[in-house]
Design an enzyme around this catalytic site. Structure first.
Site, PDB file in Angstrom:
ATOM      1  N   HIS A  91       0.837  -1.212   0.000  1.00  0.00           N
ATOM      2  CA  HIS A  91       0.000   0.000   0.000  1.00  0.00           C
ATOM      3  C   HIS A  91       0.864   1.251   0.000  1.00  0.00           C
ATOM      4  O   HIS A  91       1.453   1.603   1.021  1.00  0.00           O
ATOM      5  CB  HIS A  91      -0.935   0.006   1.211  1.00  0.00           C
ATOM      6  CG  HIS A  91      -1.910   1.141   1.213  1.00  0.00           C
ATOM      7  ND1 HIS A  91      -3.271   0.950   1.262  1.00  0.00           N
ATOM      8  CD2 HIS A  91      -1.734   2.487   1.164  1.00  0.00           C
ATOM      9  CE1 HIS A  91      -3.888   2.125   1.255  1.00  0.00           C
ATOM     10  NE2 HIS A  91      -2.969   3.083   1.198  1.00  0.00           N
ATOM     11  N   HIS A 145       1.146   5.355  -2.102  1.00  0.00           N
ATOM     12  CA  HIS A 145       0.618   6.309  -3.091  1.00  0.00           C
ATOM     13  C   HIS A 145       1.805   6.865  -3.865  1.00  0.00           C
ATOM     14  O   HIS A 145       2.444   7.820  -3.419  1.00  0.00           O
ATOM     15  CB  HIS A 145      -0.135   7.438  -2.390  1.00  0.00           C
ATOM     16  CG  HIS A 145      -1.333   6.982  -1.622  1.00  0.00           C
ATOM     17  ND1 HIS A 145      -2.617   7.272  -2.010  1.00  0.00           N
ATOM     18  CD2 HIS A 145      -1.451   6.232  -0.493  1.00  0.00           C
ATOM     19  CE1 HIS A 145      -3.475   6.735  -1.148  1.00  0.00           C
ATOM     20  NE2 HIS A 145      -2.786   6.097  -0.212  1.00  0.00           N
ATOM     21  N   GLN A 166      -9.945   9.873  -4.376  1.00  0.00           N
ATOM     22  CA  GLN A 166      -9.587  10.562  -3.119  1.00  0.00           C
ATOM     23  C   GLN A 166     -10.766  11.273  -2.466  1.00  0.00           C
ATOM     24  O   GLN A 166     -10.894  11.289  -1.252  1.00  0.00           O
ATOM     25  CB  GLN A 166      -8.439  11.551  -3.386  1.00  0.00           C
ATOM     26  CG  GLN A 166      -8.058  12.422  -2.216  1.00  0.00           C
ATOM     27  CD  GLN A 166      -7.437  11.658  -1.057  1.00  0.00           C
ATOM     28  OE1 GLN A 166      -6.266  11.323  -1.051  1.00  0.00           O
ATOM     29  NE2 GLN A 166      -8.236  11.342  -0.051  1.00  0.00           N
ATOM     30  N   HIS A 216      -9.782   2.301   0.648  1.00  0.00           N
ATOM     31  CA  HIS A 216      -9.399   3.098   1.817  1.00  0.00           C
ATOM     32  C   HIS A 216     -10.621   3.076   2.723  1.00  0.00           C
ATOM     33  O   HIS A 216     -11.611   3.753   2.452  1.00  0.00           O
ATOM     34  CB  HIS A 216      -9.045   4.527   1.412  1.00  0.00           C
ATOM     35  CG  HIS A 216      -7.627   4.684   0.984  1.00  0.00           C
ATOM     36  ND1 HIS A 216      -7.122   4.090  -0.141  1.00  0.00           N
ATOM     37  CD2 HIS A 216      -6.582   5.354   1.573  1.00  0.00           C
ATOM     38  CE1 HIS A 216      -5.835   4.381  -0.243  1.00  0.00           C
ATOM     39  NE2 HIS A 216      -5.479   5.144   0.776  1.00  0.00           N
ATOM     40  N   GLU A 228     -10.651   5.192   7.468  1.00  0.00           N
ATOM     41  CA  GLU A 228      -9.382   5.792   7.912  1.00  0.00           C
ATOM     42  C   GLU A 228      -9.707   7.069   8.679  1.00  0.00           C
ATOM     43  O   GLU A 228      -9.489   8.185   8.209  1.00  0.00           O
ATOM     44  CB  GLU A 228      -8.491   6.102   6.699  1.00  0.00           C
ATOM     45  CG  GLU A 228      -7.089   6.564   7.091  1.00  0.00           C
ATOM     46  CD  GLU A 228      -6.279   7.091   5.912  1.00  0.00           C
ATOM     47  OE1 GLU A 228      -6.828   7.209   4.804  1.00  0.00           O
ATOM     48  OE2 GLU A 228      -5.098   7.402   6.119  1.00  0.00           O
ATOM     49  N   ASP A 236       2.316   3.447   2.769  1.00  0.00           N
ATOM     50  CA  ASP A 236       1.345   4.496   2.443  1.00  0.00           C
ATOM     51  C   ASP A 236       1.990   5.664   1.702  1.00  0.00           C
ATOM     52  O   ASP A 236       1.520   6.074   0.661  1.00  0.00           O
ATOM     53  CB  ASP A 236       0.615   4.986   3.706  1.00  0.00           C
ATOM     54  CG  ASP A 236      -0.775   5.554   3.406  1.00  0.00           C
ATOM     55  OD1 ASP A 236      -1.336   5.221   2.359  1.00  0.00           O
ATOM     56  OD2 ASP A 236      -1.277   6.335   4.225  1.00  0.00           O
TER      57      ASP A 236
END
Ligand code: 17E
Ligand code: FE2
Length: 411
Positions: free
Chosen positions: A55, A57, A150, A208, A211, A307
């Site tokens: 995981h 980005h 997002q 996601h 979170e 992440d």
């Protein structure tokens, strides 16, 4: 080519590994070198299958401080900083950063990466760049792309259309962000859309999920139920699930049943979960990591991801998977001996399962000869002394190396 004297994972004896045409040909103690065969003595060091970054980005990597720093350290200010960076995105700019990050990953022994890419962008610039890059670097690293909305699927203009377009363009997995949708209804409906689209295009799912330090954020029960009912099981991953830290135990006991039945995967991101979480608390401050110990005890697959690599959500990310294991064990109260010696699995086999790599992953005969050598003789020491990855081999070819650190003590 013959690699001599390697300790495989937690084994107590060394083995030799013969590689022919980029594949593991033979793995056994004391193989006899053949005439004119190249021989590398690995000196009794530990070998692992390459690290798997389950995981990260990559689209946001190496942007920390531009145009400004995330000073509150919250997820939300991070999203705002990223929003302010987005106007600067071009295909070349994204590729330049991601190329650097990939090399950093290779130097840390990573060969498999699942990256989320923000697709709440009418031009899908970052997605296009990373799709191209996935091809360009495939001899060195396998990149899996999650189409990540997002701002949400229903709370962003044409969110559903962008998600579908991203999957058609070649993203490997569909994402969602239920805790960020405007309403609970949108949250559930966004998950339905995510599952429908994934099934329509034969893609994996990585969400996601919850979170947030809100005990009422309950996207996870919907994800698990859809995974179970649609028989998508281990094709589905819930990332972060930090709200699970704040759920009451009575609810978790009920929830655990469907989590198990679903056979889905979990990814925790220990460093970033620690950094972004607990920000609305005064004291005591919650640790915002999902219940790794309890999920693991139930036989549910959990892996650790970083992440972020130096971006608005983590100003210290460096792609070193060891940091994630270190933080994960501390935060999860998992420093028992067995827990420590087996903890490399959070960033190797468990993560490979999350990525759905199947039997192609691992040090075994007939597989691609992908492996790393650490400057330690066992994982306990590797973790404790932060051993560098001395060598990263891809199909038998060295693609990155680090010299051993030589310390001098002058007394
Ligand atoms: N976006 C998000 O929603 N959550 C994260 N942890 C990152 C980006 C890094
Ligand atoms: Fe993330």
């Amino acid at each position: 080519m013959l690699f001599q004297n390697l300790i495989l994972e937690n084994a107590s004896e060394t083995v030799d590994i013969r590689v022919i045409d980029g594949k593991f040909e033979n793995i056994a103690p004391k193989l006899e070198p053949q005439p004119s065969e190249e021989v590398i003595d690995c000196g009794g060091k530990m070998a692992l299958p390459p690290f798997v970054e389950s995981h990260v980005h990559l689209d946001t990597c190496l942007t920390a401080g531009r145009p400004r720093w995330n000073l509150s350290g919250t997820l939300f200010e991070g999203i705002q900083c990223w929003e302010e960076y987005k106007p600067f995105l071009t295909k070349d700019e994204v590729k330049e950063r991601v190329n650097k990050a990939i090399r950093l990953q290779a130097s840390n022994g990573i060969q498999y990466v699942r990256t989320h890419v923000d697709i709440n962008d009418p031009k899908l610039t970052a997605l296009e760049a990373i799709l191209e890059l996935r091809e360009e670097v495939k001899d060195y690293i396998d990149i899996q792309i999650v189409a990540f909305p997002q701002y949400g699927i229903l709370s962003y203009p044409k969110g559903k259309e962008l998600l579908e377009q991203a999957l058609k363009m070649g993203a490997d997995a569909a994402g969602a962000i239920p805790h960020f949708e405007f309403t609970r209804e949108y949250s559930v409906e966004s998950l339905n859309i995510c599952f429908e689209l994934a099934q329509k295009y034969g893609k994996l799912i990585d969400i996601h999920c919850d979170e947030i330090d809100d005990e009422a954020s309950r996207g996870l029960e919907t994800v698990a139920t859809r995974a179970y009912e649609m028989q998508m099981g281990d094709m589905v991953t819930a990332s972060h699930t930090t709200a699970m830290h704040s759920y009451n135990n009575a609810y978790v006991i009920r929830l655990m049943r469907i989590l198990k039945m679903s056979e889905m995967n979990f990814v925790a991101n220990p460093c970033v979960n620690m950094h972004l979480g607990g920000r609305v608390d005064t004291y005591p401050k919650r640790r915002s990591m999902t219940r790794v110990k309890e999920l693991t005890a139930e036989g549910i697959n959990v892996s650790f991801g970083s992440d972020d690599i130096f971006d608005p959500w983590n100003p210290l990310g460096n792609s070193n998977m060891r940091d994630q294991v270190f933080m994960g064990l501390y935060t999860g109260h998992m420093l028992g001996y067995e827990e420590i010696i087996n903890s490399y699995k959070f960033v190797t086999t468990n993560a490979a399962r999350t990525l759905h790599l199947g039997d192609a992953y691992g040090i075994k005969e007939d597989n691609d000869a992908n492996f790393i050598v650490l400057d330690a003789t066992n994982w306990y020491d590797a973790l404790n002394y932060n051993a560098p990855v001395l060598a990263n081999y891809r199909r038998g070819k060295l693609i990155a190396s680090t010299a051993p650190v030589e310390k001098k003590i002058l007394f």
